[in-house]
Scaffold this motif. Structure first.
Motif, mmCIF file in Angstrom:
data_model
loop_
_atom_site.group_PDB
_atom_site.id
_atom_site.type_symbol
_atom_site.label_atom_id
_atom_site.label_comp_id
_atom_site.label_asym_id
_atom_site.label_seq_id
_atom_site.Cartn_x
_atom_site.Cartn_y
_atom_site.Cartn_z
ATOM 1 N N ALA B 174 0.842 -1.199 0.000
ATOM 2 C CA ALA B 174 0.000 0.000 0.000
ATOM 3 C C ALA B 174 0.876 1.248 0.000
ATOM 4 O O ALA B 174 0.596 2.220 -0.719
ATOM 5 C CB ALA B 174 -0.922 -0.014 1.217
ATOM 6 N N ALA B 175 1.953 1.203 0.786
ATOM 7 C CA ALA B 175 2.846 2.366 0.860
ATOM 8 C C ALA B 175 3.500 2.623 -0.500
ATOM 9 O O ALA B 175 3.639 3.774 -0.933
ATOM 10 C CB ALA B 175 3.919 2.130 1.921
ATOM 11 N N MET B 176 3.867 1.550 -1.195
ATOM 12 C CA MET B 176 4.502 1.715 -2.506
ATOM 13 C C MET B 176 3.518 2.290 -3.520
ATOM 14 O O MET B 176 3.866 3.138 -4.335
ATOM 15 C CB MET B 176 5.025 0.369 -3.020
ATOM 16 C CG MET B 176 6.116 -0.273 -2.183
ATOM 17 S SD MET B 176 7.423 0.862 -1.746
ATOM 18 C CE MET B 176 8.203 1.114 -3.330
ATOM 19 N N ARG B 177 2.299 1.800 -3.469
ATOM 20 C CA ARG B 177 1.296 2.304 -4.420
ATOM 21 C C ARG B 177 0.980 3.773 -4.130
ATOM 22 O O ARG B 177 0.812 4.574 -5.053
ATOM 23 C CB ARG B 177 0.039 1.426 -4.363
ATOM 24 C CG ARG B 177 0.315 -0.019 -4.823
ATOM 25 C CD ARG B 177 -0.967 -0.801 -5.068
ATOM 26 N NE ARG B 177 -1.732 -1.034 -3.862
ATOM 27 C CZ ARG B 177 -1.815 -2.230 -3.230
ATOM 28 N NH1 ARG B 177 -1.155 -3.279 -3.713
ATOM 29 N NH2 ARG B 177 -2.544 -2.357 -2.155
ATOM 30 N N ALA B 178 0.936 4.101 -2.849
ATOM 31 C CA ALA B 178 0.660 5.499 -2.488
ATOM 32 C C ALA B 178 1.793 6.399 -2.974
ATOM 33 O O ALA B 178 1.562 7.489 -3.512
ATOM 34 C CB ALA B 178 0.492 5.619 -0.977
ATOM 35 N N PHE B 179 3.024 5.909 -2.816
ATOM 36 C CA PHE B 179 4.163 6.706 -3.279
ATOM 37 C C PHE B 179 4.065 6.958 -4.790
ATOM 38 O O PHE B 179 4.255 8.064 -5.266
ATOM 39 C CB PHE B 179 5.489 6.011 -2.952
ATOM 40 C CG PHE B 179 6.636 6.499 -3.780
ATOM 41 C CD1 PHE B 179 7.169 7.776 -3.559
ATOM 42 C CD2 PHE B 179 7.159 5.728 -4.815
ATOM 43 C CE1 PHE B 179 8.198 8.250 -4.355
ATOM 44 C CE2 PHE B 179 8.185 6.208 -5.615
ATOM 45 C CZ PHE B 179 8.714 7.469 -5.386
ATOM 46 N N CYS B 180 3.747 5.896 -5.540
ATOM 47 C CA CYS B 180 3.674 6.034 -7.007
ATOM 48 C C CYS B 180 2.621 7.075 -7.408
ATOM 49 O O CYS B 180 2.837 7.871 -8.316
ATOM 50 C CB CYS B 180 3.359 4.689 -7.667
ATOM 51 S SG CYS B 180 4.729 3.541 -7.564
ATOM 52 N N ARG B 181 1.492 7.037 -6.725
ATOM 53 C CA ARG B 181 0.433 8.016 -7.049
ATOM 54 C C ARG B 181 0.909 9.431 -6.733
ATOM 55 O O ARG B 181 0.769 10.345 -7.542
ATOM 56 C CB ARG B 181 -0.844 7.710 -6.254
ATOM 57 C CG ARG B 181 -1.708 6.604 -6.852
ATOM 58 C CD ARG B 181 -3.077 6.567 -6.178
ATOM 59 N NE ARG B 181 -2.986 6.398 -4.727
ATOM 60 C CZ ARG B 181 -2.934 5.203 -4.119
ATOM 61 N NH1 ARG B 181 -2.947 4.091 -4.837
ATOM 62 N NH2 ARG B 181 -2.862 5.138 -2.809
ATOM 63 N N THR B 182 1.472 9.585 -5.539
ATOM 64 C CA THR B 182 1.898 10.917 -5.106
ATOM 65 C C THR B 182 3.024 11.450 -5.995
ATOM 66 O O THR B 182 3.040 12.634 -6.338
ATOM 67 C CB THR B 182 2.382 10.855 -3.638
ATOM 68 O OG1 THR B 182 1.325 10.295 -2.861
ATOM 69 C CG2 THR B 182 2.724 12.236 -3.111
#
Lengths: 425, 374, 264
Positions: B174-182
């Protein structure tokens, strides 16, 4: 497999077993065309899929690998490969059988002027059978065929045995589950009930044929060898396309009689040239260059008395046992077991056949088989004390093979074998 | 809170020096398990109290590996073998090797011959994913991996420990996906190479540390004003997109990377471990949830191309770049169909060669530049 | 003021100078490429031919493999964009361009204004490239420029099946040893290159008009082989070798004008 032009040019008439074999293969292609004409299902299958299933359903199945070998041997592969690499955009790094067959499927489906190969024309299939025992590329290849022709795949995932032990219980259970599930899916797809009694019959025939084929292969351990080793490539055909047929039993019995005759008379299909060296050929044939290979080897008195590839259809199980059958499909291909197992066995065979050397086809199309050779070379050298020599080639793409390199490598193999012989004397 | 720049520099440092990290772990008395691409059951390693680290080869021209590994096989695995044979991986306790392609069939033998001192924990994923027997098979297969890891660590992996580890890995995803979006809102700060270093560093970090560091970076980015990026945007697919030079070319040509399907990057974090009756079942079910991957057979034979088209459209990219790992046949078989599906979706695409055995990537620059100029 | 384009390839350097109206003032070619004195020499030559000094050149755009290594340029463009631009100027109506460079084969699909729509290039293998032709010419002990004339005298082109340069070299040697006529071998070499290139052309899809760019296009024997393989007429301009440099010069002209409109 494919008749080579050299075989056609042979001065002597074909042995009776070959005539029978050709008739059998023709009848199998004909059955597929008959089904196509009636709008009935026709399958394309990888070469070591449990053929027992469709044989029981009496649904005709053809084998693109076998077909590709024949097309390549008749020097007809480049036009299909060109379609794959050009119009379709496949890399020339992928397996040449795949490039050939995808190109052919595309031409069949999209080219109104499609010109089929001169012999062994395959009708367009309505379903695919894919076993993963020979390699993982087969699955990727069949995914492409499935896309190209918009037809389903029945898969038998035959796990690669990375360890040294026989397949574990859960492996066999997965294999068995797939056979059962595939039967169910096929019943729906074909709209036919599966006849378990007939299945048992076909299993019996298949096992009998595997036994007979192994016997024929082993009879070549005599010196001189009754067969020119490349002959065995031809007799693989019935094992691939008709393992569950009585006619195959007849072909093999006839072959066995002919081999015995050669043994009794001290003759051989290698011809009149002396068999100075007995060599184990590893890897699939270079189909486009088979004639050249044979001619060069005869020139140096080298006979390939055995090779690992023809043993790939040696499936032995107790008829009626789905577990054993599932297990066998995880063991038979050269490429479904690890190098220590495969090359350990090959070294034993090379010893049994009293081979003077091993000649390895570094086949651009068959990556894992090449690994067997690079990683297994030390095993063979240690167990047999014979030279192992590599040459570059390909099973169906003529652009990889180089005559000059082949002859140089062969000659150096011969030099080492000669030195070894002299040292022994 | 640390600023974005210094955080990114930390990731770059880790991404470029995994050996330093291994040394730190080992000196602290921890055992490191090296994980081959693409999918390895890393929660098992964590639950056994050890550190899983990805191995991705590296730029090198193999000298020793050629003895066992034919020159026309996967460039990444050839460098891994070279590193194994030359002692680069000497501090790891074992490698975990999933057989997901023919080259791995070969690597299984090559590793045994060439790197006999580093134990290989091999296992195989079932490809007939719809077969009713596949799930039970995989659970049993993973149990053997668990047993080997327990043997190496001396610790027992209980269901509770495993479930805890699985939750941690899902948090990491989840943290990786959030980083990619941000990151896509801050393309002025997160250049293609920066993005890559974050994704790659995380394959070397302990999961809890990864969550911590990536979340901090995402928060730091969120504190910055949103940047309206005016240039061209692409999505990357393939196994890896390395070395930095290539990613530098994108930046140099004014092209941003706004998404990826790279095995080394987002493919790792795309699929969560689903909830299940046991941790082992959850690990197995993960494999059945993998979509659009060249190493996992899918009955839907246009799944990958369709997925990439959707990814590109969602991220506002007009092009997908196929990063073709030299001699990776599973990617090569997918290539034509992916290109066709993208074309159907009205997207552009082009392929670049990724070859760990050469530093010459001039052709990639020419292609990226030609795309950027038109 | 003048605009200049310089194309620094792996085997040759080319330059073109345009005047403010976009008319070609001078063009030059030197048969050595990046990493040599070629780029400097060709640029000196082209200025001399134009009768201008470096200060008269307001904008220089570089292209080709050596495009980053030339001092004093204003910007650089990929050779794909430059060939597209150059050919569409020389041969309006072109939709597909084939360029056989020293180390790359490029096939480009372009729009009506010379903009690049799609492209493919060979993988990292010398098969079918200019380098391949050079190697084969050396084996035959002829100048690479002589291959064309030889191939037109062929009566039975030899079959060169290997795509690998090293293997093809040994195949050619064995053909020589077998006393196969040089002419037939030359034609065989062309056929081998043409097959390889045609495969890439199919990937992009042929859309007429098809034109060939780059110095190899001057080899009309090869162009003929290629026409046979792609089954389509291929247009070749006498200045095909300068297409990249011309494209670069056209980009330079555009930038020069933009710059003038800012400052003037």
């Amino acid at each position: 497999m494919g008749e080579t032009p050299e075989v056609k040019k042979a001065k002597r008439p074909l042995p009776k077993s070959r005539v029978m074999l050709n008739a059998l293969v023709d009848s199998i292609y004909q059955a597929a065309w008959d089904a196509e004409a009636k709008g009935e299902p026709v399958g394309w299958s990888t070469s070591i899929f449990p053929q027992e299933l469709c044989a029981t359903f009496d649904i005709p199945v053809l084998y693109p690998e076998n077909n590709a070998a024949g097309v390549a041997a008749r020097h007809d592969s480049p036009r299909f490969i060109a379609t794959s690499e050009g119009e379709l955009g496949y890399s020339n790094d992928i397996c040449s059988y795949a490039r050939l067959s995808i190109g052919m499927a595309h031409q069949m489906a999209c080219d109104p002027n499609y010109e089929p190969p001169a012999v062994q024309r395959m009708p367009r299939p309505t379903f695919l059978l894919c076993a993963t025992n020979s390699c993982f590329e087969l699955l990727k290849w069949y995914e492409c065929l499935s896309r190209e022709l918009d037809i389903p795949i029945f898969m038998q995932d035959c796990l690669f045995n990375y360890g040294d032990a026989k397949p574990a219980k859960h492996w066999v259970a997965y294999g068995r589950s797939q056979i059962e599930h595939n039967i169910k899916r096929m019943e729906e797809f074909f709209g036919k009930k599966f006849d378990w009694d007939k299945f048992l019959e076909i299993q019996k025939i298949s096992v009998e044929n595997a036994r007979l084929f192994d016997e024929c292969v082993m009879m070549n351990d005599r010196n001189p060898s009754p067969l020119n080793g490349f002959d065995l490539f031809n007799y693989m055909a019935p094992m691939v396309v008709a393992r569950g047929r009585r006619e195959t039993t007849e072909v093999l019995l006839q072959l066995k009689r002919e081999i015995q005759e050669h043994i009794d008379n001290g003759t051989t299909t290698f011809g009149s040239a002396p068999q100075k060296f007995r060599v184990d050929w590893e890897g699939i044939a270079c189909w486009p260059n088979l004639g050249y290979n044979l001619k060069s080897m005869k020139k140096y008195g080298v006979n390939c008395v055995t090779n690992g590839y023809v043993g790939a259809w040696s499936l032995h199980y107790t008829p009626g046992s789905l577990d054993e059958m599932a297990e066998q499909y995880m063991l038979s291909s050269t490429n479904v077991v690890n190098t220590a197992t495969m090359m350990g066995k090959r070294a034993d065979v090379a010893n049994h056949f009293q081979c003077d050397g091993m000649f390895c086809h570094i086949n651009r199309s068959c990556k894992f088989m090449t690994y067997h050779m690079t990683c297994g070379r030390e095993i063979v050298e240690e167990k047999c004390g014979i030279p192992v020599v590599f040459f570059d080639g390909d099973q169906a793409d003529p652009t990889i093979f180089n005559e000059a390199q082949f002859e140089t490598r062969l000659q150096s193999l011969v030099d080492v074998m000669e030195t070894n012989k002299e040292a022994k004397q | 809170m640390a600023d974005v720049k210094s955080l990114l520099a930390q990731f770059e440092e880790i991404s470029k020096n995994p050996q330093k990290l291994v040394k730190e772990y080992v000196e602290a008395g921890e055992k490191v398990i090296a994980c081959f691409p693409i999918y390895t059951p890393q929660p098992l390693v964590t639950a056994a109290g050890m550190v899983p680290m990805g191995i991705w080869g590296g730029q090198c021209n193999p000298q020793l590996a050629g003895k066992y590994s034919p020159i026309f096989t996967c460039s990444l695995l050839r460098s891994c073998l070279e590193f194994g044979m030359t002692g680069v991986y000497k501090d790891v306790s074992a490698v975990v090797m999933p057989i997901i392609c023919d080259t791995f069939r070969g690597m299984n033998s090559a590793w045994r011959a060439g790197v006999p001192d580093i134990r290989s924990i091999t296992f195989i994923y079932p490809q007939n994913r719809k077969d009713p027997g596949a799930r039970d098979f995989l659970i049993e297969e993973l149990k053997a991996v668990r047993e080997a890891l327990e043997d190496i660590s001396g610790n027992t992996v209980t269901n509770e420990k495993l479930q805890t580890a699985i939750r941690l890995y899902n948090r990491k995803n989840a943290a990786m996906r959030a980083f990619c979006r941000t990151a896509n809102d801050h393309l002025d700060l997160v250049k293609p190479a920066d993005r890559h270093h974050v994704m790659k560093a995380v394959t070397f970090l302990k999961p809890e540390r990864a969550v911590e560091m990536v979340s901090e970076l995402t928060a730091a980015l969120n504190a910055e004003p949103v940047h309206r990026f005016a240039g061209k945007k692409v999505v990357l697919t393939g196994i890896t997109c390395e070395p930095d030079d290539i990613l530098g070319y994108f930046d140099q040509c004014g092209v941003a990377v706004v998404g990826d399907d790279l095995a080394q990057e987002s493919r790792q974090y795309r699929t969560d471990y689903p909830s299940a009756n046991s941790g082992m079942e959850s690990l197995a079910l993960h494999w059945f949830g993998v979509k659009g991957c060249s190493s996992a057979h899918d009955d839907n034979n246009t799944a990958r191309g369709d997925m990439l088209a959707a990814m590109a459209k969602e991220a506002g990219a007009d092009c997908v770049v196929l990063c073709m790992m030299r001699f990776c046949e599973i990617e090569e078989y997918d290539q034509p169909s992916v290109i066709t599906q993208l074309e159907k979706a009205g997207l552009m695409s082009f392929s670049i060669d990724i070859d760990q055995s050469t530093s010459d990537s001039g052709q990639a620059l020419t292609k990226i530049q030609a795309y950027a100029e038109n | 003021m003048f605009a200049a384009g310089i194309d620094i390839g792996s085997t040759a350097s080319k330059a073109v100078i345009l005047d403010g109206d976009g008319q070609v003032k001078a063009k030059a070619t030197v048969p050595i490429g990046t990493g040599t004195a070629g780029p400097e020499r060709v640029f000196g030559q082209v200025m001399e031919l134009a009768g201008i000094a470096r200060d008269d050149v307001a904008w220089i755009t570089a292209t080709g493999y050596g495009r980053f290594s030339f001092e004093g340029i204003n910007d650089q463009k990929s050779e794909l964009s430059c060939h597209a631009k150059g050919i569409s100027h020389l041969l309006p109506g072109t939709r597909t361009i084939i360029d056989i460079g020293g180390q790359d084969i490029k096939v480009m699909r372009i729009g009506d204004k010379g903009q690049l729509l799609n492209f493919v290039m060979n993988d990292k293998c010398a098969a079918g490239t200019g380098r391949f032709l050079d190697t084969m010419a050396k084996v035959l002990d002829v100048e690479v420029s002589a291959l064309s004339g030889l191939s037109f005298q062929a009566d039975e082109p030899a079959e060169i099946s290997s795509t690998c340069t090293v293997f093809a070299e040994s195949e050619v040697i064995s053909k020589l040893a077998a006393k196969i006529r040089l002419e037939n071998i030359a034609a065989g070499i062309h056929k081998s290159v043409a097959r390889r290139v045609a495969s890439l052309v199919q990937r992009v899809g042929i859309q007429p008009d098809v034109a060939m760019s780059g110095g190899v296009a001057l080899n009309s024997g090869l162009v003929r082989s290629l026409e046979e393989e792609v089954r389509c007429h291929i247009r070749v301009h006498e200045d095909c070798q300068l297409a990249g440099a011309l494209g670069a010069a056209l980009f330079a002209l555009h930038s020069m004008r933009n710059c003038e409109s800012y400052t003037g």
